[in-house]
Scaffold this motif. Structure first.
Motif, PDB file in Angstrom:
ATOM      1  N   SER A 167       0.659  -1.288  -0.252  1.00 52.24           N
ATOM      2  CA  SER A 167      -0.080   0.223  -0.245  1.00 52.24           C
ATOM      3  C   SER A 167       0.912   1.175   0.341  1.00 52.24           C
ATOM      4  CB  SER A 167      -0.780  -0.025   1.507  1.00 52.24           C
ATOM      5  OG  SER A 167       0.147  -0.063   2.249  1.00 52.24           O
ATOM      6  N   TRP A 227      -4.619  -4.834  -7.069  1.00 53.06           N
ATOM      7  CA  TRP A 227      -4.112  -4.818  -5.786  1.00 53.06           C
ATOM      8  C   TRP A 227      -4.778  -5.346  -4.464  1.00 53.06           C
ATOM      9  CZ3 TRP A 227      -5.005   1.247  -4.502  1.00 53.06           C
ATOM     10  CH2 TRP A 227      -3.859   1.706  -3.556  1.00 53.06           C
ATOM     11  N   LEU A 238      -4.560  -5.327  -0.723  1.00 60.62           N
ATOM     12  CA  LEU A 238      -4.510  -4.071   0.083  1.00 60.62           C
ATOM     13  C   LEU A 238      -4.605  -4.479   1.533  1.00 60.62           C
ATOM     14  CD1 LEU A 238      -5.945  -2.387  -1.895  1.00 60.62           C
ATOM     15  CD2 LEU A 238      -4.656  -1.124  -0.688  1.00 60.62           C
ATOM     16  N   THR A 260      -6.227   6.728   1.109  1.00 61.66           N
ATOM     17  CA  THR A 260      -5.026   4.873   0.396  1.00 61.66           C
ATOM     18  C   THR A 260      -3.903   6.199  -0.448  1.00 61.66           C
ATOM     19  OG1 THR A 260      -7.406   3.449   1.021  1.00 61.66           O
ATOM     20  CG2 THR A 260      -5.659   3.299  -0.483  1.00 61.66           C
ATOM     21  N   THR A 265      -9.743  -5.637  -0.589  1.00 63.76           N
ATOM     22  CA  THR A 265      -9.624  -4.844   0.778  1.00 63.76           C
ATOM     23  C   THR A 265      -9.417  -5.475   1.569  1.00 63.76           C
ATOM     24  OG1 THR A 265     -11.265  -4.234   0.930  1.00 63.76           O
ATOM     25  CG2 THR A 265      -9.986  -2.591  -0.024  1.00 63.76           C
TER      26      THR A 265
END
Length: 467
Positions: free
Chosen positions: A208, A235, A237, A245, A277
């Motif tokens: 991140s 991505w 996270l 973010t 996420t």
């Protein structure tokens, strides 16, 4: 070498990176002879491994004053202080000339394997502080040597020890077995072989920070290129998406750093990357098509990917310091006096209180960890922090405590409050808008302003730091 020299031994500096070479320059400025031991075959060996990444600090922020003073008689001129160097620029236009000026004071191909007090392991008290340090190192051809030192400055950084994909801090199950499909560095997509590796592929990016931002932006550029159709980033996270973010955005006092976060944001907004996420990787498995499947601690299994890029930070290698009495914070592995100032669980706004030799000292007098290594596992280190550290340490070694204690450092704010630890909490999105710094930009709508995009194109950069 059979015994310590009768004259006072040098100060040994471990690492010929930005902080190590700056330490040597400051020691010379104090009239102290340094000896820099560098494991690589060139100065700035670690920096040379990310030559393709542009810093978000300008030339004016990554040149040490004492080093510039040392370089001046050679006719060296600092590049335009308002421009942003790449890692390659930094290494070739600054670090290499500085190492050249230092000459034989820099020994290349010398990997330090151990540091101790001469004739005293870490147990022995008697006469300990009167003994010089002894530093063992191995040459590229395997020869073992030693040198004695009046003091030791470890500026070896953390580049060689990246953190793993596993959310527990340990490698995820199957991570080692999948090593041929995993990298822990920002890929150089200008390299044809590297470009082929990721073009048209689905790639998981775990992390991140600035390196993750850089990679997402690079993959988005690849997806939009002539031969990059089908390139997709995933991505990963460990926290949720919130106002912070993507970094400080337009509120960031380092404009290129803010633009970098907005470039990553644009990659998500334009559909070149999907965000997953609250995901902590527990295992990396292979499916029937030999693709990689990430399994989370919460039982989730993500769609298969072709490649994984792990950008979860770095950690210090303390193994060769095992015979020294170090005072390290049990969480960050940073000096105990420095840790509270940089703890990402508590520290806000990207600012660092002025600190120098006192915060960097250990129970073993004469030993200092500086640069990126001084931060242990804490992120967001800036080169100017390291330069001020080594100035203070060199003055302390010279006995000029007035100068050593006169530490002044002002760092640009990120425009974002809240530490990384806070973001792991479920309610982080509500908590991270607190008001100790510049206003938090409203970035949760995932749309990058045109001005910010233009800035990102001018400074396509990543990485930031230097040790």
């Amino acid at each position: 070498m059979n015994a310590p020299a009768t004259t006072e031994p040098p100060v040994v500096v471990i690492g010929a990176g930005p902080a190590g070479l700056a330490a040597a320059a400051h020691l010379l400025d104090q009239g102290i002879e340094p000896l820099v031991l560098e494991a690589g075959q060139k100065a700035g060996a670690a920096v040379r491994e990310w030559t393709h990444v542009r810093l978000f600090s300008t030339w004016g922020e990554v040149v040490d004053p004492a080093a510039e003073k040392l370089l001046a008689p050679t006719g060296w001129t600092r590049p335009d202080p308002a421009t942003y160097p790449s890692g390659g620029d930094w290494a070739e236009q600054y670090l290499q000339p500085l190492a050249d000026v230092l000459g034989d004071r820099v020994r290349l191909g010398a990997a330090v394997t151990g540091v101790s007090r001469t004739g005293r392991d870490r147990i022995v008290d008697a006469g300990r502080e009167q003994q010089p340090f002894v530093v063992h190192f191995t040459r590229a051809d395997g020869r073992e040597e030693r040198v004695f030192a009046r003091s030791v400055i470890d500026a070896s950084g953390t580049w060689a020890t990246p953190s793993p994909a596993g959310g527990s801090g340990l490698p995820a199950l199957g991570e080692r077995a999948a090593a041929n499909r995993i990298t822990y560095r920002v890929p150089d997509l200008k390299d044809p072989a590297v470009r082929t590796r990721y073009a048209g592929k689905r790639t998981a990016v775990i992390g991140s920070g600035a390196s993750a931002f850089t990679t997402l932006a690079y993959l988005a550029d690849l997806a939009k290129s002539k031969n990059g159709a089908g390139t997709k980033g995933v991505w990963i996270l460990r926290r949720g998406i919130s106002g912070s973010t993507f970094g400080g955005g337009e509120a960031d006092q380092l404009p290129a750093r803010g633009a970098l976060g907005l470039a990553a944001k644009a990659a998500v907004d334009e559909g070149h990357a999907d965000a997953v996420t609250g995901f902590r990787t527990e295992a990396i498995e292979r499916d029937t098509d030999d693709r990689l499947v990430l399994a989370g601690e919460d039982g989730r299994r993500l769609d298969a990917v072709d490649e994984v890029i792990v950008l979860t930070g770095f950690r210090p290698d303390l193994s060769f310091l095992d015979e020294l009495r170090l005072g390290l914070d049990e969480r960050l592995q940073a000096p105990v006096e420095l840790a509270p100032l940089i703890d990402p669980n508590q520290h806000s706004c990207g600012t660092v209180y002025p600190h120098g030799h006192r915060e960097l000292s250990h129970p073993e007098p004469g030993v200092y960890l500086v640069g990126m290594k001084s931060y242990g596992r804490a992120p967001t280190f800036l080169a100017m922090t390291g330069y001020e550290q080594v100035r203070s340490v060199a003055a302390a070694i010279a006995g000029d405590l007035a100068s050593a204690d006169r530490v002044e450092l002002t760092l640009p704010e990120t425009g974002v409050c809240g530490g990384a630890g806070l973001f792991d909490a479920p309610d982080a999105a509500e908590a991270d808008g607190g008001g100790c710094c510049a206003p938090v930009p409203q970035l949760v709508q995932l749309s990058a302003p045109a001005a910010a995009r233009a800035s990102a194109e001018q400074s396509p950069a990543g990485g930031c730091c230097g040790s």
